[in-house]
Motif scaffolding. Structure first.
Motif, short mmCIF file in Angstrom:
data_model
loop_
_atom_site.label_atom_id
_atom_site.label_comp_id
_atom_site.label_asym_id
_atom_site.label_seq_id
_atom_site.Cartn_x
_atom_site.Cartn_y
_atom_site.Cartn_z
N VAL A 39 0.83 -1.20 0.00
CA VAL A 39 0.00 0.00 0.00
C VAL A 39 0.87 1.26 0.00
CG1 VAL A 39 -1.70 1.31 1.35
CG2 VAL A 39 -1.97 -1.16 1.03
N SER A 40 1.96 1.24 0.75
CA SER A 40 2.88 2.39 0.76
C SER A 40 3.47 2.64 -0.62
CB SER A 40 4.01 2.15 1.77
OG SER A 40 3.52 2.11 3.07
N ASP A 41 3.86 1.56 -1.30
CA ASP A 41 4.40 1.70 -2.66
C ASP A 41 3.34 2.26 -3.61
OD1 ASP A 41 6.82 0.68 -1.84
OD2 ASP A 41 6.62 -1.23 -2.91
N LEU A 42 2.12 1.75 -3.52
CA LEU A 42 1.05 2.24 -4.39
C LEU A 42 0.74 3.71 -4.11
CD1 LEU A 42 -1.36 -0.83 -4.34
CD2 LEU A 42 -0.13 0.06 -6.32
N ALA A 43 0.75 4.10 -2.85
CA ALA A 43 0.48 5.49 -2.49
C ALA A 43 1.60 6.40 -2.99
CB ALA A 43 0.32 5.62 -0.98
N ALA A 44 2.83 5.94 -2.90
CA ALA A 44 3.97 6.75 -3.34
C ALA A 44 3.99 6.92 -4.85
CB ALA A 44 5.28 6.12 -2.86
N GLU A 45 3.63 5.89 -5.58
CA GLU A 45 3.67 5.93 -7.04
C GLU A 45 2.47 6.66 -7.64
OE1 GLU A 45 6.04 4.95 -9.22
OE2 GLU A 45 7.31 4.45 -7.51
N LEU A 49 0.26 -0.34 -10.45
CA LEU A 49 1.51 -1.08 -10.57
C LEU A 49 1.18 -2.56 -10.76
CD1 LEU A 49 3.48 0.54 -7.60
CD2 LEU A 49 3.74 1.05 -10.04
N SER A 50 1.96 -3.23 -11.58
CA SER A 50 1.74 -4.66 -11.80
C SER A 50 2.22 -5.44 -10.58
CB SER A 50 2.46 -5.14 -13.05
OG SER A 50 3.86 -5.12 -12.84
N ARG A 71 -7.43 -6.67 -1.84
CA ARG A 71 -8.55 -6.47 -2.77
C ARG A 71 -9.88 -6.71 -2.09
NH1 ARG A 71 -10.79 -10.48 -5.45
NH2 ARG A 71 -8.89 -11.73 -5.44
N GLU A 72 -10.02 -7.81 -1.37
CA GLU A 72 -11.30 -8.16 -0.76
C GLU A 72 -11.69 -7.21 0.37
OE1 GLU A 72 -10.97 -12.33 0.19
OE2 GLU A 72 -11.32 -12.92 -1.90
N SER A 73 -10.72 -6.54 0.97
CA SER A 73 -11.03 -5.57 2.02
C SER A 73 -11.39 -4.20 1.44
CB SER A 73 -9.84 -5.42 2.97
OG SER A 73 -8.75 -4.80 2.30
N GLY A 74 -11.13 -4.02 0.14
CA GLY A 74 -11.44 -2.75 -0.51
C GLY A 74 -10.30 -1.75 -0.52
N VAL A 75 -9.11 -2.19 -0.15
CA VAL A 75 -7.96 -1.28 -0.11
C VAL A 75 -7.40 -1.05 -1.51
CG1 VAL A 75 -5.62 -0.93 0.80
CG2 VAL A 75 -7.41 -1.86 2.28
N ILE A 76 -7.38 -2.10 -2.33
CA ILE A 76 -6.87 -1.97 -3.69
C ILE A 76 -7.90 -2.45 -4.70
CG2 ILE A 76 -4.45 -2.21 -2.99
CD1 ILE A 76 -4.52 -5.06 -4.27
N GLN A 77 -7.70 -2.01 -5.93
CA GLN A 77 -8.47 -2.46 -7.09
C GLN A 77 -7.49 -3.22 -7.98
OE1 GLN A 77 -11.79 -1.50 -7.86
NE2 GLN A 77 -11.79 -2.61 -9.78
N GLN A 78 -7.87 -4.41 -8.41
CA GLN A 78 -7.03 -5.19 -9.31
C GLN A 78 -7.77 -5.41 -10.63
OE1 GLN A 78 -6.12 -8.70 -6.79
NE2 GLN A 78 -4.00 -8.08 -7.08
N THR A 83 -1.69 -9.43 -20.06
CA THR A 83 -1.33 -10.54 -19.18
C THR A 83 -0.93 -10.07 -17.79
OG1 THR A 83 0.96 -10.47 -19.95
CG2 THR A 83 -0.54 -11.98 -21.11
N ALA A 84 -0.87 -8.77 -17.58
CA ALA A 84 -0.45 -8.23 -16.28
C ALA A 84 -1.65 -7.95 -15.39
CB ALA A 84 0.35 -6.94 -16.47
N LYS A 85 -1.52 -8.29 -14.13
CA LYS A 85 -2.53 -7.92 -13.15
C LYS A 85 -2.06 -6.61 -12.53
CE LYS A 85 -4.27 -11.13 -10.47
NZ LYS A 85 -4.40 -12.06 -9.31
#
Length: 119
Positions: A39-45, A49-50, A71-78, A83-85
């Motif tokens: 989550v820290s990496d996603l917030a910083a970027e 991100l794949s 994902r299931e807690s609602g913190v991220i969207q995937q 072919t990349a998630k």
């Protein structure tokens, strides 16, 4: 003529709607150091991100578990892009539901890392 319904693609991932996101689920997801680092990496970027962007000190199956919890807690969207998630932080949803929570947790995590001599 009946409308044709299609089965959801196996590449579509289930996410809770904003109104289904619960504080206890978010706090649980953020309580793990591996998930908190994602989550820290996603917030910083501030962009998607794949999964391959993240180099985590756990097995692939454990990495998959951590992303599923987020994902299931609602913190991220995937979403799949080719072919990349791809993973994106659901900042708008979290900020609307729990104002200041995400920023407070991320600031506390950064402060702890600094205090303990981490990055």
């Amino acid at each position: 003529m009946n409308p044709v319904t299609t089965a959801p693609s196996t590449r579509e991932l289930a996410h809770p709607a904003r109104e289904e996101i619960r504080l206890e689920g978010v706090l649980h997801a953020l309580s793990d150091p591996i998930r908190l680092s994602v989550v820290s990496d996603l917030a910083a970027e501030e962009q998607e991100l794949s999964c391959s962007h993240f180099v985590l000190p756990v097995t692939k199956s454990t990495t998959t578990h951590h992303f599923r919890v987020l994902r299931e807690s609602g913190v991220i969207q995937q979403v799949y892009r080719g072919t990349a998630k791809m993973n994106g932080l659901r900042r708008d949803d979290l900020d609307a539901l729990f104002p200041g929570l995400l920023d407070s947790v991320l600031a506390a995590a950064a402060g702890q890392a600094h205090r303990l001599g981490g990055s």
